[in-house]
Enzyme design. Structure first.
Site, PDB file in Angstrom:
ATOM      1  N   HIS A 118      -3.392  -5.484   0.978  1.00 38.09           N
ATOM      2  CA  HIS A 118      -3.078  -5.522   2.522  1.00 38.09           C
ATOM      3  C   HIS A 118      -2.920  -7.085   1.860  1.00 38.09           C
ATOM      4  O   HIS A 118      -3.998  -7.163   3.066  1.00 38.09           O
ATOM      5  CB  HIS A 118      -3.752  -4.973   3.607  1.00 38.09           C
ATOM      6  CG  HIS A 118      -3.469  -3.511   3.533  1.00 38.09           C
ATOM      7  ND1 HIS A 118      -2.136  -2.809   4.325  1.00 38.09           N
ATOM      8  CD2 HIS A 118      -3.835  -2.335   2.887  1.00 38.09           C
ATOM      9  CE1 HIS A 118      -2.303  -1.274   4.536  1.00 38.09           C
ATOM     10  NE2 HIS A 118      -3.084  -1.243   3.365  1.00 38.09           N
ATOM     11  N   GLU A 152      -1.896  -9.127   3.551  1.00 41.11           N
ATOM     12  CA  GLU A 152      -1.594  -9.519   5.204  1.00 41.11           C
ATOM     13  C   GLU A 152      -2.814 -10.657   5.141  1.00 41.11           C
ATOM     14  O   GLU A 152      -2.905 -10.901   6.729  1.00 41.11           O
ATOM     15  CB  GLU A 152      -0.570  -8.744   6.072  1.00 41.11           C
ATOM     16  CG  GLU A 152      -1.166  -7.584   6.443  1.00 41.11           C
ATOM     17  CD  GLU A 152      -0.749  -6.598   5.684  1.00 41.11           C
ATOM     18  OE1 GLU A 152      -0.836  -7.071   4.741  1.00 41.11           O
ATOM     19  OE2 GLU A 152      -1.573  -5.343   5.842  1.00 41.11           O
ATOM     20  N   CYS A 182       0.867  -1.105   0.034  1.00 39.84           N
ATOM     21  CA  CYS A 182       0.501  -0.463   0.024  1.00 39.84           C
ATOM     22  C   CYS A 182       1.059   1.380   0.257  1.00 39.84           C
ATOM     23  O   CYS A 182       1.601   1.608  -1.272  1.00 39.84           O
ATOM     24  CB  CYS A 182      -0.991   0.149   1.341  1.00 39.84           C
ATOM     25  SG  CYS A 182      -2.446   1.302   0.934  1.00 39.84           S
TER      26      CYS A 182
END
Ligand code: GLN
Length: 547
Positions: free
Chosen positions: A520, A522, A381
């Site tokens: 994102h 994650e 990002c």
């Protein structure tokens, strides 16, 4: 009325005892017995959601597929179970009051006086029911600590809930602290006694106590706690400290927690299947290799701010039998002169998401260093924005290029605020400018992305189209796309209509592993199913470390 059973998890004595992990672990154990489980978090603070909160204070904001900005505990819930979190899995005092006040303004209460009991408590109970959705079990974690003023309406609501849906359908689990006092050479049960007393004074008798401590509790201690807290000895469970969070379900199982829960709720299940958890913990505790990843960011003092990121990095090492050591580097301390030294121990460099200008030049230096020295680089990002700015300035010759978030006067806004775009998800034309409200105005939640064949991204994912979660306002500026591509930047992921650049990378001959993504990743990594980009990044870092 319903077949769903509810487990309420409260916490006593002090915060940070791991209520979120305990709730997630209970979810994991019940799932391993074949039950359909979901988990909900009720947060006592007044923010409508944590989206506007500073990660320094409240830790990471976890983003769900449906675009809700939620408490970081929902990340644990998704990592420990197969439940998909969404807007019905996190309610705050602010969200509850917001909806009650909207109803009052609409006249829904027909002239009645609107009060905490019954209107707020009813709203809370209805919100709890919203999570059920054909589940066998809903685990509801109440944020805060027993004794706080703020959590009282939630506790009153869960107290009433038992009478509403029947006592055979509700279980109260209370997490407390049993500290070891070195000078006395023993563990102390008094804080637990007081906390349970407090809970009982508001009408809730806990069924099971989870006692956070650094050793397994003896029979004597368990029987003392049982006596004072009005539970039986086998309802006192040791929640022992662990080195690896994925060990918590195994410890709970060893203490008999899951069998006690199903016994008390009177449900029949198969025996738990925990082989995969055992294997996971074994792998994580005895790695053969290790790598060091520098995380160059702003919130480096508080690792809670990068919870999912830290987990995803460590997941990436699991299939490689590799421990991932994290080295947090404060980007405000980095400049072109010291960059090499500060990052010399890193096998790979990651610039995570973030907001605002602080430390941005340090992040750009880190990206330069990684590009020039062929060190694996992963930009997420804001990290992708940094990589694009660095490339524009130092490779494509666009001097003083920047993201307009940071420098609104830059001559080359390679990252900019898209003021108007067609949102494929909602099929609506969206507009925004720098004056738009901060809360809930970002590109949020899951968006599809098409991958370009033959790129690092498509190789890592082994897929042509993917879906990933977003949380940002600024985007890659297509006005500079061809200029950057001519200079060697590869756009490897695009929104299906080709309008939004989602992934950039370098040609394989130019760099072993350099990738920036607008989303994102994650948030979607699981210990049993590590995210492909993290797996691929850690592999490259491992190769780099062994060179
Ligand atoms: N601040 C940037 C934006 O709003 C990046 C956000 C992020 O990294 N999550 O676009």
């Amino acid at each position: 009325m319903t077949n769903t059973k509810y487990i309420f998890v409260t916490g006593g004595v002090l915060s940070s005892l791991g209520k979120g992990l305990a709730s997630a672990s209970i979810g994991a154990l019940l799932e391993s017995r074949g039950l359909r489980v979901t988990i909900q978090k009720l947060d006592p603070y007044i923010n409508v959601d944590p989206g506007t909160m500073n990660p320094f204070q409240h830790g990471e904001v976890f983003v769900t597929d449906d675009g809700s900005e939620t408490d970081l505990d929902l990340g644990h819930y998704e990592r420990f179970t197969s439940a998909t979190m969404g807007q019905n899995n996190n309610f705050t005092t602010g969200k509850i009051y917001h909806s009650v006040i909207m109803k009052e303004r609409r006249g829904d209460y027909l002239g009645g006086t609107v009060q905490v009991i019954p209107h707020i408590t009813d709203e809370i109970k209805n919100s709890i029911l919203l999570a059920a959705d054909s589940m066998d079990i809903v685990i509801v974690e109440i944020g805060g600590t027993i004794g706080d003023i703020e959590s009282l309406p939630f506790l009153e609501a869960i107290r009433q809930f038992k009478a509403d849906i029947g006592k055979e359908n509700v279980l109260y689990i209370h997490l407390t602290l049993v500290p070891y006092i070195a000078t006395a050479g023993e563990v102390k049960t008094k804080p637990t006694q007081h906390s349970v007393k407090e809970l009982r004074s508001i009408g809730i008798q806990p069924d099971i106590l989870l006692c956070r401590t650094n050793r397994f509790l003896s029979e004597d201690i368990k029987s003392k706690i049982a006596l004072f807290c009005n539970v039986s000895m086998d309802e006192v469970i040791t929640a022992k400290d662990v080195d690896c969070i994925y060990e918590v379900p195994l410890i709970f199982n060893k203490e008999g927690l899951d069998s006690k829960i199903v016994e008390l709720l009177n449900i029949w299940t198969r025996a738990p299947r925990l082989q995969a958890w055992k294997e996971l913990v074994r792998k994580m505790k005895t790695p053969e290799h290790s790598v060091t990843i520098a995380v160059v960011g702003k919130y480096t003092d508080l690792t809670e701010s990068y919870k999912s990121l830290n987990e995803a990095l460590s997941h990436g090492g699991i299939p490689l039998n590799c421990r991932v050591n994290l080295m947090y580097v404060d980007s405000e301390q980095i400049d072109a002169d010291n960059c090499k030294d500060m990052l010399s121990a890193a096998d790979g460099i990651l610039v995570p998401g973030g907001f605002g200008f602080r430390g941005i030049e340090g992040k750009i230096c880190a990206a330069s260093h990684a590009r020039e020295n062929r060190i694996p680089f992963f930009g997420i990002c804001l990290g992708m924005h940094v990589a694009v700015v660095e490339f524009a300035r130092n490779v494509a010759g666009l001097k003083d290029a920047h993201s307009s978030e940071i420098d609104s006067d830059t001559p080359y806004p390679v990252i900019y605020l898209m003021t108007e775009w067609f949102d494929e998800k909602t099929q609506t034309l969206q507009t925004r400018d720098i004056h738009s409200e901060k809360g809930g105005t970002m590109r949020l939640g899951a968006y599809p992305c098409s991958l370009e064949k033959g790129t690092l991204a498509s190789e890592a994912y082994t897929a042509e189209s993917i879906s990933e979660r977003h949380r940002h306002r600024y985007e890659f500026n297509n006005a500079y796309k061809s200029r950057l591509e001519e200079n060697g930047l590869v756009v490897s992921g695009l929104s299906p209509d080709g309008q939004l650049v989602e992934i950039v990378e370098f040609k394989r001959k130019d760099h072993p592993w350099f990738l920036g993504c607008q989303f994102h990743p994650e948030f979607k990594s699981r210990p049993m199913n590590p995210h492909p980009l993290f797996k691929s990044f850690i592999k490259a870092a491992l190769v780099n470390g062994e060179l």
